[in-house]
Every structure is written in structure tokens, then in C-alpha cells.
Design a protein around this motif. Sequence first.
Motif, PDB file in Angstrom:
ATOM      1  N   MET A  87       1.007  -1.328   0.180  1.00  0.00           N
ATOM      2  CA  MET A  87       0.021   0.121  -0.065  1.00  0.00           C
ATOM      3  C   MET A  87       0.885   1.199  -0.205  1.00  0.00           C
ATOM      4  O   MET A  87       0.635   2.268  -0.691  1.00  0.00           O
ATOM      5  CB  MET A  87      -1.056  -0.105   1.006  1.00  0.00           C
ATOM      6  CG  MET A  87      -1.838   0.964   1.131  1.00  0.00           C
ATOM      7  SD  MET A  87      -2.186   1.868   2.789  1.00  0.00           S
ATOM      8  CE  MET A  87      -0.733   2.558   3.219  1.00  0.00           C
ATOM      9  N   ALA A  96       1.945   1.632  -3.563  1.00  0.00           N
ATOM     10  CA  ALA A  96       0.839   1.956  -4.517  1.00  0.00           C
ATOM     11  C   ALA A  96       0.560   3.615  -3.911  1.00  0.00           C
ATOM     12  O   ALA A  96       0.185   4.392  -5.148  1.00  0.00           O
ATOM     13  CB  ALA A  96      -0.487   1.145  -3.983  1.00  0.00           C
ATOM     14  N   THR A  97       0.825   4.128  -2.817  1.00  0.00           N
ATOM     15  CA  THR A  97       0.506   5.362  -2.477  1.00  0.00           C
ATOM     16  C   THR A  97       1.347   6.520  -3.173  1.00  0.00           C
ATOM     17  O   THR A  97       1.189   7.534  -3.821  1.00  0.00           O
ATOM     18  CB  THR A  97       0.719   5.741  -1.015  1.00  0.00           C
ATOM     19  OG1 THR A  97      -0.367   4.814  -0.313  1.00  0.00           O
ATOM     20  CG2 THR A  97       0.208   7.230  -0.400  1.00  0.00           C
ATOM     21  N   LYS A 140       0.882   6.827  -6.672  1.00  0.00           N
ATOM     22  CA  LYS A 140      -0.364   7.516  -6.892  1.00  0.00           C
ATOM     23  C   LYS A 140      -1.116   6.883  -7.834  1.00  0.00           C
ATOM     24  O   LYS A 140      -2.004   7.374  -8.680  1.00  0.00           O
ATOM     25  CB  LYS A 140      -0.102   9.051  -7.178  1.00  0.00           C
ATOM     26  CG  LYS A 140       0.886   9.999  -6.379  1.00  0.00           C
ATOM     27  CD  LYS A 140       0.949  11.253  -7.189  1.00  0.00           C
ATOM     28  CE  LYS A 140       1.859  12.145  -6.065  1.00  0.00           C
ATOM     29  NZ  LYS A 140       2.117  13.417  -6.585  1.00  0.00           N
ATOM     30  N   LEU A 141      -1.386   5.678  -7.568  1.00  0.00           N
ATOM     31  CA  LEU A 141      -2.456   4.479  -7.936  1.00  0.00           C
ATOM     32  C   LEU A 141      -3.674   4.830  -7.824  1.00  0.00           C
ATOM     33  O   LEU A 141      -4.102   4.867  -6.502  1.00  0.00           O
ATOM     34  CB  LEU A 141      -2.157   3.215  -7.794  1.00  0.00           C
ATOM     35  CG  LEU A 141      -0.660   2.636  -8.123  1.00  0.00           C
ATOM     36  CD1 LEU A 141      -0.518   1.260  -7.902  1.00  0.00           C
ATOM     37  CD2 LEU A 141      -0.637   2.930  -9.770  1.00  0.00           C
ATOM     38  N   ASN A 198      -6.319   3.072  -8.130  1.00  0.00           N
ATOM     39  CA  ASN A 198      -6.817   1.775  -7.489  1.00  0.00           C
ATOM     40  C   ASN A 198      -5.753   0.916  -6.941  1.00  0.00           C
ATOM     41  O   ASN A 198      -5.149   0.396  -7.876  1.00  0.00           O
ATOM     42  CB  ASN A 198      -7.607   0.841  -8.581  1.00  0.00           C
ATOM     43  CG  ASN A 198      -8.352  -0.287  -8.062  1.00  0.00           C
ATOM     44  OD1 ASN A 198      -8.344  -0.600  -6.772  1.00  0.00           O
ATOM     45  ND2 ASN A 198      -8.839  -1.209  -8.968  1.00  0.00           N
ATOM     46  N   GLN A 199      -5.655   1.135  -5.595  1.00  0.00           N
ATOM     47  CA  GLN A 199      -4.374   0.547  -4.691  1.00  0.00           C
ATOM     48  C   GLN A 199      -4.497  -1.009  -5.113  1.00  0.00           C
ATOM     49  O   GLN A 199      -3.562  -1.612  -4.813  1.00  0.00           O
ATOM     50  CB  GLN A 199      -4.237   1.070  -3.657  1.00  0.00           C
ATOM     51  CG  GLN A 199      -3.853   2.790  -3.535  1.00  0.00           C
ATOM     52  CD  GLN A 199      -3.497   3.120  -2.289  1.00  0.00           C
ATOM     53  OE1 GLN A 199      -4.099   2.403  -1.284  1.00  0.00           O
ATOM     54  NE2 GLN A 199      -3.119   4.328  -2.039  1.00  0.00           N
ATOM     55  N   ILE A 237      -1.835  -3.994  -4.305  1.00  0.00           N
ATOM     56  CA  ILE A 237      -1.929  -4.794  -3.069  1.00  0.00           C
ATOM     57  C   ILE A 237      -2.265  -6.249  -3.174  1.00  0.00           C
ATOM     58  O   ILE A 237      -1.713  -7.106  -2.349  1.00  0.00           O
ATOM     59  CB  ILE A 237      -2.724  -3.992  -2.148  1.00  0.00           C
ATOM     60  CG1 ILE A 237      -2.368  -2.642  -1.815  1.00  0.00           C
ATOM     61  CG2 ILE A 237      -2.599  -4.564  -0.854  1.00  0.00           C
ATOM     62  CD1 ILE A 237      -3.264  -1.739  -1.147  1.00  0.00           C
TER      63      ILE A 237
END
Length: 284
Positions: A58, A61-62, A65-66, A68-69, A73
Motif C-alpha cells: 500500500m 501504491a500510495t 499515486k495509483l 486503484n491501490q 496490493i
Amino acid sequence: MMAMVQKILFYLQYPFVRYALIVGVLIALSSSLLGVTLVLKRYSYIGDGLSHVAFGAMSIATVLKLSNQMVLILPVTIVCAVLLLRTGQNSKIKGDAAIAMLSVGALAFGYLVMNVFSTSANLSGDVCSTLFGSTSILTLTSREVQLCAALSFLVVCLFIVYYQKIFAVTFDENFARASGTDAGRYNLLIAITVAVIIVLAMNLVGSLLISALVIFPALSAMRLFHNFKSVTVCSALLSVTCALLGILASILAGTPVGSTIVAADAIAFGLCSLIAAVQRRKTA
């Protein structure tokens, strides 16, 4: 008492409260089904290890800047779940050691990535809410609820369809292999299902509290019953009840959702242990 009921009915008028209750019940039901299997297979701590992996994924992913994380994940958590089960069968690295290594490494890596690359003005708040749960369960969209419902339905269906095989692999994997059951295939199924549950539960109770959601209901049910089917059914009922009570209590009292649910599970475990102790005294 009437005032409390009226307050609950008032809050139930809002869609976000209904969404939170639906998702909470679905996640609690899904997590309780495999909790019994994980306890009996001595993999109680796998939920904690995978939750830290999900936290690391996560974080990445943050930073990326996705939008839909879940795209990052879920696959990462599933791959690590499979590796954990296979590594745990290696004589050089035992299951508990593999989980500890992955858990600590993923947690440290995730926090490092968030510190180095994050542009958030409240980094400590973001980390704390991710680890211990946040109010995101009360800001769910209808699309997120539908995704959770679909994945939870898939988990429940897989458990029901492969119940006999999961039962066989749980109690005596060597005998299951000798009788022709592909134990590796069903261990893989268990690993993937657990990974899905962990990812679903992150918004509900946070990364550090997921193990409690998986393990507490199973341990509570084992205090009262000694049959696999009875334990599984009791575990599911306890988990759903505690999730409902925890979410309602957190809304009424303004407490963190995840911590309140886990507290309800802990109280249920204490009550079940007390009932079991009384029953033993009566039969002694």
C-alpha cells in the motif's frame, strides 16, 4: 436503552453507516471461516505477516499515486502468502521464522518508503490510521461495497465447495496426501483466500489488528466446541456478532472502529473461556 436504540435507528438512515455494517459483517464472516484452519495448522500468525506485506504494498501504491491501490496490493499479498506456505515447509526456514522475517521486513520497508517519498503533510497520521484502522470504513462508496461483497461471496463459496478437502488438509496433511488428495493445491487455495481476506480487512481494523479478527473467533469457538464443523459455525456467528456490535459501539461512542471490534472479540473470548471453565467444573 430506548435512547440508544433510537440513536442507532437514526444513524441507520445514512447510507455510509449501512455500507460499513454490510462490509464489516462480510469481512468478519470471511475471516472467521479460515481462522479455524489457520489455528489448527499452527499458522495463526500468518495474518499478521501478510497484513504487514499489504502495508508495504500500500505504501508503494500510495507513492506511485495509483487510483486503484488494490491492483498492486492484492497480487503482492497473494504471492507472499504462497511463498510463506512453501517456505514454511522448508526445513531450513521454519514457518514462524519465515513469517517473522517477512512481517518485520515488509513493515520496515513500507514505513521507509512512506518517509522517503511521501508528500503527505500528516505522515504520522496516515501511518497510524493504516496500522490501527481509520474512519475509511465509514466513507465507503457503493462500488467498494460491491467489490467487497463479490470477494467475500467468492471466499465463502470456495470454503463451502472445498470444505471436505480443507478439513482433510487441516487435520492430517500426510494422510490426505496418502489418500490421493493434492494437498499442495489446497494449501495454495488456503493461502490465496487468506491473502484476499487480509486485503479486505485492512480498511476495517488496520494492518496490526487483522490477526485478532481472524484468530479470536476461532479460539473462542474452540473453548465451547470440539467438532470442526461446530467450531466453524460458532466462529462465524461470534465474528459477525462482534463486528456488528463493534461498529455500532464505535459509531455511538466515537471510538476507532478497528480497535472497538477487536475489543468486542476479546470480550467474547473471555466469556467463552469462562463458560468453558464452568462447564468443566460441572462435569468434574
